[in-house]
Design a protein around this motif. Structure first.
Motif, PDB file in Angstrom:
ATOM      1  N   THR A   1       0.835  -1.206   0.000  1.00  0.00           N
ATOM      2  CA  THR A   1       0.000   0.000   0.000  1.00  0.00           C
ATOM      3  C   THR A   1       0.869   1.254   0.000  1.00  0.00           C
ATOM      4  O   THR A   1       1.789   1.384   0.815  1.00  0.00           O
TER       5      THR A   1
ATOM      6  N   SER B   1      -5.834   7.807  -6.061  1.00  0.00           N
ATOM      7  CA  SER B   1      -6.589   6.951  -5.139  1.00  0.00           C
ATOM      8  C   SER B   1      -7.790   6.339  -5.842  1.00  0.00           C
ATOM      9  O   SER B   1      -8.089   5.151  -5.660  1.00  0.00           O
TER      10      SER B   1
ATOM     11  N   ARG C   1      -3.683   5.017  -1.467  1.00  0.00           N
ATOM     12  CA  ARG C   1      -4.730   5.605  -0.621  1.00  0.00           C
ATOM     13  C   ARG C   1      -4.344   7.007  -0.158  1.00  0.00           C
ATOM     14  O   ARG C   1      -3.256   7.225   0.363  1.00  0.00           O
TER      15      ARG C   1
END
Ligand SMILES: NC(=O)c1ccc[n+]([C@@H]2O[C@H](COP(=O)([O-])OP(=O)(O)OC[C@H]3O[C@@H](n4cnc5c(N)ncnc54)[C@H](OP(=O)(O)O)[C@@H]3O)[C@@H](O)[C@H]2O)c1
Length: 345
Positions: A249, A272, A285
């Motif tokens: 991530t 995102s 994110r």
């Protein structure tokens, strides 16, 4: 009282006691900030009044001071700041408690977020405060709330790091980054920090197994990381994703390199969204931290166990709040700086 006078002053009694506070009437550089006498703020039924011991300086307060990127002025005042005061991170002693407040009492030493904390007194929402653990210096934990919670939530909630993960922290020598390195180590990660060569010693001392000097070396593209925290910004998302395993991530935490109107918000939203709607490979994110008691307590636990040590480069007296903001704005900070308001403990 003219309509241009700041709301904070309007809310306070005009003839009551006064406090020293850092205020400004315009957006601008540190030169617009002055320390003067203002009415003591009055807590609402659900707030507490704090005697401020110290207030951490986080990058967000530089944005509040300058009013940039200007999209934020929708919330803070289009032409002039609605609120004259500055400062959010705080450690202090509860001096008065609104009638609807439970769980805090006069005399408690607390830390968290307050309104206009670069001042002798500040009001705060108890849901954004936690007790300072016994034996912990409030001046040190004043450097913790916003930066520390950002690091904690980015690692725990967004990147969801686990023991044995590899984490790349870009912007490791600043407020958020100095906590991110320590917290990731405490969570069992192998941490690589990215900062300028001049601050590499600090990041190594915080527990990074390797330090990459961004002014001398390129970032890794070997796909070996489970988490990348981009706290510094300015690099293409595609490039950052190359550092990650396909299950990893990328957390977009901060970016000071965008345009004057929206910063890099557009780029962050696009990246995102592209990741959310099914692009294969590492997740991307955006993330905005929030201040809440439970997480402040969790952070305090790391401090009590000696796993996180707020890195105080220096303290500034309240009268020199503008210099403290300039220090952060100019990128001279190593870890954190704090405005110390009193010697009370
Ligand atoms: N998403 C959220 O909820 C949230 C919350 C808090 C803060 N933020 C944002 O996060 C960012 C950082 O905040 P902060 O308080 O940590 O700021 P800070 O204390 O000024 O630290 C930023 C660090 O970035 C480093 N840096 C600058 N250019 C770099 C580059 N090209 N590569 C790698 N590192 C670089 C600087 O260190 P060197 O001098 O060593 O390069 C500095 O230590 C800001 O944009 C802030 O607005 C976001």
């Amino acid at each position: 009282m003219s309509s241009s006078q700041p709301a904070q002053q309007a809310a306070a009694t005009s003839r009551g006691p006064t406090i020293r506070a850092a205020v400004r009437a315009e957006y601008g550089g540190p030169e617009v900030v002055e320390v003067r006498d203002v009415p003591t703020p009055a807590p609402s039924r659900r707030q507490v009044l704090l005697r401020v011991v110290a207030a951490g300086v986080d990058r967000g307060q530089v944005h509040m001071m300058t009013g940039t990127p200007s999209v934020m002025r929708v919330a803070t005042g289009l032409r002039r700041p609605r609120q004259s005061g500055l400062g959010l991170e705080v450690a202090g002693i509860v001096e008065a408690v609104g009638p609807d407040v439970t769980g805090l009492a006069v005399g408690d030493t607390v830390y968290g977020a307050a309104t206009s904390s670069f001042a002798e007194r500040a009001v705060a929402d108890p849901r954004k405060l936690a007790r300072v653990p016994t034996g912990v210096d409030p001046v040190r934990v004043a450097a913790l709330p916003v930066s520390g919670l950002t690091a904690l939530q980015a690692l725990r909630d967004v990147a969801r790091v686990q023991p044995g993960h590899r984490a790349l922290v870009i912007g490791a020598s600043g407020g958020v980054g100095s906590y991110a390195v320590q917290l990731a180590v405490a969570m069992g990660c192998d941490v690589v920090g990215v900062c300028s060569a001049a601050k590499a010693d600090l990041v190594r001392a915080l527990g990074a197994t390797e330090v990459i000097a961004h002014d001398e070396q390129d970032l890794p593209t070997d796909g070996s990381f489970d988490a990348v925290l981009d706290i510094a910004g300015g690099r293409p998302v595609t490039r950052l994703r190359q550092a990650l395993r396909s299950s990893g991530t990328l957390v977009l935490v901060g970016d000071e390199t965008g345009g004057p109107v929206t910063g890099n918000l557009g780029r962050q939203i696009r990246a995102s969204l592209a990741s959310l709607v099914g692009r294969r490979g590492p997740r991307v994110r955006m993330f905005v931290s929030s201040t809440r008691t439970a997480d402040l307590q969790e952070l305090a636990g790391y401090v009590e166990r000696g796993q996180v040590r707020p890195t105080l480069q220096r303290t500034f007296p309240l009268e020199e709040t503008a210099a403290a903001l300039a220090h952060v704005q100019e990128g001279r900070v190593r870890g954190k700086v704090v405005v110390q308001v009193s010697n009370e403990r």
